[in-house]
Write a protein that holds these residues in place. Structure first.
Motif, PDB file in Angstrom:
ATOM      1  N   VAL A 196       0.973  -1.185   0.162  1.00 14.19           N
ATOM      2  CA  VAL A 196      -0.020   0.051   0.014  1.00 14.19           C
ATOM      3  C   VAL A 196       0.827   1.256  -0.189  1.00 14.19           C
ATOM      4  O   VAL A 196       2.006   1.548   0.845  1.00 14.19           O
ATOM      5  CB  VAL A 196      -0.971  -0.013   0.992  1.00 14.19           C
ATOM      6  CG1 VAL A 196      -1.703   1.398   1.373  1.00 14.19           C
ATOM      7  CG2 VAL A 196      -1.954  -1.007   1.138  1.00 14.19           C
ATOM      8  N   GLY A 197       0.607   2.057  -0.959  1.00  9.95           N
ATOM      9  CA  GLY A 197       1.403   3.402  -1.137  1.00  9.95           C
ATOM     10  C   GLY A 197       2.392   3.586  -1.978  1.00  9.95           C
ATOM     11  O   GLY A 197       2.569   4.270  -2.657  1.00  9.95           O
ATOM     12  N   ASP A 198       2.728   2.317  -2.765  1.00 10.04           N
ATOM     13  CA  ASP A 198       3.544   2.079  -3.768  1.00 10.04           C
ATOM     14  C   ASP A 198       3.167   2.737  -4.968  1.00 10.04           C
ATOM     15  O   ASP A 198       1.901   2.835  -5.250  1.00 10.04           O
ATOM     16  CB  ASP A 198       3.804   0.744  -3.978  1.00 10.04           C
ATOM     17  CG  ASP A 198       4.896  -0.057  -3.019  1.00 10.04           C
ATOM     18  OD1 ASP A 198       5.556   0.982  -2.370  1.00 10.04           O
ATOM     19  OD2 ASP A 198       5.248  -1.058  -3.136  1.00 10.04           O
ATOM     20  N   MET A 199       3.991   3.279  -5.852  1.00  4.67           N
ATOM     21  CA  MET A 199       3.349   3.873  -7.226  1.00  4.67           C
ATOM     22  C   MET A 199       3.597   2.792  -8.119  1.00  4.67           C
ATOM     23  O   MET A 199       4.546   2.029  -8.109  1.00  4.67           O
ATOM     24  CB  MET A 199       4.384   4.880  -7.592  1.00  4.67           C
ATOM     25  CG  MET A 199       3.919   5.727  -8.806  1.00  4.67           C
ATOM     26  SD  MET A 199       2.362   6.685  -8.383  1.00  4.67           S
ATOM     27  CE  MET A 199       3.301   7.848  -7.311  1.00  4.67           C
ATOM     28  N   ALA A 200       2.548   2.358  -8.695  1.00  4.39           N
ATOM     29  CA  ALA A 200       2.412   1.150  -9.664  1.00  4.39           C
ATOM     30  C   ALA A 200       1.882   1.400 -11.077  1.00  4.39           C
ATOM     31  O   ALA A 200       1.173   2.512 -11.375  1.00  4.39           O
ATOM     32  CB  ALA A 200       1.552   0.010  -9.159  1.00  4.39           C
ATOM     33  N   GLY A 201       2.377   0.641 -12.144  1.00  7.24           N
ATOM     34  CA  GLY A 201       1.706   0.938 -13.551  1.00  7.24           C
ATOM     35  C   GLY A 201       1.142  -0.504 -13.820  1.00  7.24           C
ATOM     36  O   GLY A 201       1.402  -1.544 -13.558  1.00  7.24           O
ATOM     37  N   VAL A 202       0.417  -0.137 -14.818  1.00  9.05           N
ATOM     38  CA  VAL A 202      -0.466  -1.197 -15.633  1.00  9.05           C
ATOM     39  C   VAL A 202      -0.486  -0.951 -17.385  1.00  9.05           C
ATOM     40  O   VAL A 202      -0.664   0.281 -17.522  1.00  9.05           O
ATOM     41  CB  VAL A 202      -2.003  -1.280 -15.064  1.00  9.05           C
ATOM     42  CG1 VAL A 202      -2.666  -2.469 -15.962  1.00  9.05           C
ATOM     43  CG2 VAL A 202      -2.151  -1.570 -13.599  1.00  9.05           C
ATOM     44  N   GLY A 203      -0.022  -1.672 -17.993  1.00  4.39           N
ATOM     45  CA  GLY A 203       0.084  -1.639 -19.388  1.00  4.39           C
ATOM     46  C   GLY A 203      -1.049  -2.018 -20.162  1.00  4.39           C
ATOM     47  O   GLY A 203      -2.087  -2.160 -19.851  1.00  4.39           O
ATOM     48  N   CYS A 204      -0.767  -2.890 -21.152  1.00  2.00           N
ATOM     49  CA  CYS A 204      -1.729  -3.431 -22.035  1.00  2.00           C
ATOM     50  C   CYS A 204      -2.335  -4.567 -21.711  1.00  2.00           C
ATOM     51  O   CYS A 204      -3.387  -4.924 -22.543  1.00  2.00           O
ATOM     52  CB  CYS A 204      -0.927  -3.420 -23.523  1.00  2.00           C
ATOM     53  SG  CYS A 204      -0.263  -2.112 -24.194  1.00  2.00           S
ATOM     54  N   MET A 205      -2.039  -5.273 -20.617  1.00  2.04           N
ATOM     55  CA  MET A 205      -2.448  -6.699 -20.751  1.00  2.04           C
ATOM     56  C   MET A 205      -2.751  -6.687 -19.010  1.00  2.04           C
ATOM     57  O   MET A 205      -1.859  -6.156 -18.392  1.00  2.04           O
ATOM     58  CB  MET A 205      -1.787  -7.646 -21.020  1.00  2.04           C
ATOM     59  CG  MET A 205      -0.339  -7.655 -20.795  1.00  2.04           C
ATOM     60  SD  MET A 205       0.646  -9.059 -21.776  1.00  2.04           S
ATOM     61  CE  MET A 205       2.294  -8.420 -21.032  1.00  2.04           C
ATOM     62  N   VAL A 206      -3.623  -7.423 -18.645  1.00  9.15           N
ATOM     63  CA  VAL A 206      -3.995  -7.601 -17.293  1.00  9.15           C
ATOM     64  C   VAL A 206      -4.061  -9.411 -16.546  1.00  9.15           C
ATOM     65  O   VAL A 206      -4.020  -9.384 -15.526  1.00  9.15           O
ATOM     66  CB  VAL A 206      -5.273  -6.740 -16.650  1.00  9.15           C
ATOM     67  CG1 VAL A 206      -5.231  -5.574 -16.895  1.00  9.15           C
ATOM     68  CG2 VAL A 206      -6.393  -7.512 -17.665  1.00  9.15           C
ATOM     69  N   ALA A 241     -10.265   5.821 -15.830  1.00  6.61           N
ATOM     70  CA  ALA A 241     -11.041   5.548 -14.680  1.00  6.61           C
ATOM     71  C   ALA A 241     -10.525   5.700 -13.436  1.00  6.61           C
ATOM     72  O   ALA A 241      -9.301   6.117 -13.350  1.00  6.61           O
ATOM     73  CB  ALA A 241     -11.252   3.957 -14.756  1.00  6.61           C
ATOM     74  N   SER A 242     -11.245   5.733 -12.372  1.00  4.90           N
ATOM     75  CA  SER A 242     -10.866   6.088 -10.922  1.00  4.90           C
ATOM     76  C   SER A 242      -9.937   4.995 -10.370  1.00  4.90           C
ATOM     77  O   SER A 242      -9.222   5.279  -9.596  1.00  4.90           O
ATOM     78  CB  SER A 242     -11.746   6.243 -10.089  1.00  4.90           C
ATOM     79  OG  SER A 242     -12.975   5.341 -10.103  1.00  4.90           O
ATOM     80  N   GLN A 243      -9.966   3.720 -10.747  1.00  3.49           N
ATOM     81  CA  GLN A 243      -9.390   2.639 -10.034  1.00  3.49           C
ATOM     82  C   GLN A 243      -9.286   1.404 -11.005  1.00  3.49           C
ATOM     83  O   GLN A 243     -10.012   1.356 -12.086  1.00  3.49           O
ATOM     84  CB  GLN A 243      -9.976   2.167  -8.893  1.00  3.49           C
ATOM     85  CG  GLN A 243     -11.334   1.836  -8.922  1.00  3.49           C
ATOM     86  CD  GLN A 243     -11.808   1.749  -7.462  1.00  3.49           C
ATOM     87  OE1 GLN A 243     -11.570   2.394  -6.525  1.00  3.49           O
ATOM     88  NE2 GLN A 243     -13.080   0.938  -7.351  1.00  3.49           N
ATOM     89  N   ILE A 244      -8.369   0.486 -10.456  1.00  5.02           N
ATOM     90  CA  ILE A 244      -8.273  -0.620 -11.276  1.00  5.02           C
ATOM     91  C   ILE A 244      -7.751  -1.812 -10.410  1.00  5.02           C
ATOM     92  O   ILE A 244      -6.896  -1.526  -9.496  1.00  5.02           O
ATOM     93  CB  ILE A 244      -7.363  -0.792 -12.672  1.00  5.02           C
ATOM     94  CG1 ILE A 244      -7.530  -1.758 -13.510  1.00  5.02           C
ATOM     95  CG2 ILE A 244      -6.130  -0.422 -12.390  1.00  5.02           C
ATOM     96  CD1 ILE A 244      -6.726  -1.952 -15.009  1.00  5.02           C
ATOM     97  N   VAL A 245      -8.457  -2.967 -10.484  1.00  4.50           N
ATOM     98  CA  VAL A 245      -8.035  -4.007  -9.783  1.00  4.50           C
ATOM     99  C   VAL A 245      -7.251  -5.122 -10.675  1.00  4.50           C
ATOM    100  O   VAL A 245      -7.692  -5.373 -11.788  1.00  4.50           O
ATOM    101  CB  VAL A 245      -9.181  -4.979  -9.127  1.00  4.50           C
ATOM    102  CG1 VAL A 245      -8.672  -6.042  -8.524  1.00  4.50           C
ATOM    103  CG2 VAL A 245      -9.861  -3.843  -8.084  1.00  4.50           C
ATOM    104  N   VAL A 246      -5.939  -5.437 -10.342  1.00  2.00           N
ATOM    105  CA  VAL A 246      -5.303  -6.338 -11.221  1.00  2.00           C
ATOM    106  C   VAL A 246      -4.410  -7.380 -10.647  1.00  2.00           C
ATOM    107  O   VAL A 246      -4.282  -7.126  -9.422  1.00  2.00           O
ATOM    108  CB  VAL A 246      -4.388  -5.387 -12.188  1.00  2.00           C
ATOM    109  CG1 VAL A 246      -3.430  -4.710 -11.327  1.00  2.00           C
ATOM    110  CG2 VAL A 246      -3.635  -6.144 -13.264  1.00  2.00           C
ATOM    111  N   ALA A 247      -4.122  -8.494 -11.170  1.00  5.07           N
ATOM    112  CA  ALA A 247      -3.333  -9.577 -10.607  1.00  5.07           C
ATOM    113  C   ALA A 247      -2.004  -8.904 -10.401  1.00  5.07           C
ATOM    114  O   ALA A 247      -1.572  -7.966 -11.299  1.00  5.07           O
ATOM    115  CB  ALA A 247      -3.369 -10.852 -11.384  1.00  5.07           C
ATOM    116  N   GLU A 248      -1.326  -9.316  -9.208  1.00  7.11           N
ATOM    117  CA  GLU A 248      -0.190  -8.682  -8.898  1.00  7.11           C
ATOM    118  C   GLU A 248       1.036  -8.663  -9.956  1.00  7.11           C
ATOM    119  O   GLU A 248       1.835  -8.016 -10.270  1.00  7.11           O
ATOM    120  CB  GLU A 248       0.383  -9.349  -7.623  1.00  7.11           C
ATOM    121  CG  GLU A 248       1.882  -9.188  -7.177  1.00  7.11           C
ATOM    122  CD  GLU A 248       2.371 -10.038  -6.017  1.00  7.11           C
ATOM    123  OE1 GLU A 248       3.392  -9.685  -5.336  1.00  7.11           O
ATOM    124  OE2 GLU A 248       1.793 -10.782  -5.800  1.00  7.11           O
TER     125      GLU A 248
END
Length: 353
Positions: free
Chosen positions: A81-91, A132-139
């Motif tokens: 919690v608190g880390d900066m994270a990224g999500v690209g083209c696949m989830v 969007a405001s948020q995203i849930v993604v596999a670690e």
């Protein structure tokens, strides 16, 4: 279920507009990310307007996502919690086929789950992207954003960055190589930065001189205008590698003539129609014509770490989500240098309405 707010395309002929949807609570291996910034990729336009066919509506585009981790599942170890994270083209992907085991999740033999305009691996639940405001993604599919990278300028690295970094790594770009970059847009400007940082002598190939000063500022040592036939005579047989970022129709054979023997031209742009290639354009000189997609998760993390080390980010223009339709029209006209990035704090204005 969690409620998220977003902007979505309701149909191919409709502008993007406010939208809300529900997404799953984070499972034991998931992370919940509050989205701060999302880059705007030209493929967002193609898919929101169903120009490639098969679009799923309503569609929340966006696959250049940077945000802050809000919640993690009990078995998550990569992020906190608190880390900066990224999500690209696949989830998600099957994570078990030969491609996945080689860290090539983008080529999952069972079909990758894209960040939007796709479904999760259950083949039923629609995926929603980064507008969007948020995203849930596999670690596994969340990237660690290194400290020192500006989060807004880093957002486009999740697509434009990896799309150009990957072919340069595949073809072993190194000091002394002569690299041509065709087009200086969202992809092209990243290709110039990466190739220059790897020690290559970079030449930008563009239809006009309007961006020459920018090209040199970004690291290019040469700039040539492709509407001038003399350019192709001048550079014939000189380049080791060409990264072609153009999505408009153009003659591949002309550009192949610029390669030295055993040189390679790698396509990352997608023109709307098939492009003829003469056999002798390849046979004369044992030249290679290749394509490159995004990278796998491991290579994408490598790219982010490389960017932090070399202080490479995208040149951006930040916009509120309310200007997304205007941004699409400007992108089509080439009126952005070089990537729009949405500040998702602007979504809070929708709550106030």
């Amino acid at each position: 279920m969690l409620k998220a707010i977003a902007y979505a395309a309701a149909a191919a002929d409709k502008p993007l507009a406010p939208f809300s949807f529900e997404q799953r609570e984070p499972g034991p291996h998931d992370v919940l990310i509050d989205i701060l910034y999302c880059g705007v990729c030209h493929s967002d336009i193609h898919q929101a307007r169903d120009e490639w066919g098969g679009s799923i509506f309503p569609m929340v585009p966006g696959h250049e996502i940077i945000g802050r981790v809000k919640q993690v599942g009990q078995h998550v170890t990569k992020l906190k919690v608190g880390d900066m994270a990224g999500v690209g083209c696949m989830v998600d992907s099957c994570r078990d086929c030969s491609s996945c085991r080689q860290d090539l999740e983008q080529f999952c033999l069972k079909g990758v789950a894209y960040t939007y305009n796709s479904t999760e691996m259950d083949r039923k639940t629609p995926t929603r992207g980064g507008y969007a405001s948020q995203i849930v993604v596999a670690e596994h599919f969340a990237l660690k954003v290194p400290a020192g990278l500006d989060p807004a300028s880093a957002a486009p690295l999740l697509c434009a960055g990896i799309t150009t970094y990957s072919p340069l790594r595949q073809w072993n770009c190194k000091k002394g190589d002569r690299v041509g970059v065709v087009g200086l847009g969202g992809l092209g400007h990243m290709a110039v930065k990466f190739a220059a940082s790897m020690g290559a002598e970079v030449t930008v190939l563009s239809t006009s001189r309007a961006k020459e000063a920018d090209a040199r500022r970004l690291g290019a040592q040469g700039f040539e205008v492709t509407r001038d036939e003399a350019t192709f005579r001048k550079l014939a047989g000189r380049l080791d590698l060409i990264i072609d970022t153009i999505s408009a129709q153009h003659d591949y054979n002309q550009y192949l003539s610029l390669l030295r023997p055993q040189g390679a031209m790698v396509l990352v742009g997608v023109p709307p129609e098939p492009t003829p290639v003469g056999a002798f354009s390849l046979i004369n000189g044992n030249k290679r014509l290749a394509g490159s997609s995004i990278g796998g998760i491991a290579e994408t993390q490598e790219m982010l770490d490389y960017c932090a080390k070399h202080q490479i980010v995208s040149d951006i223009e930040i916009i509120p989500i309310q200007k997304i339709n205007e941004a699409y029209e400007r992108m089509i006209k080439g009126d952005v240098r070089y990537r729009f990035v949405i500040d998702l704090a602007s979504l809070s204005n929708e709550n106030a309405r």
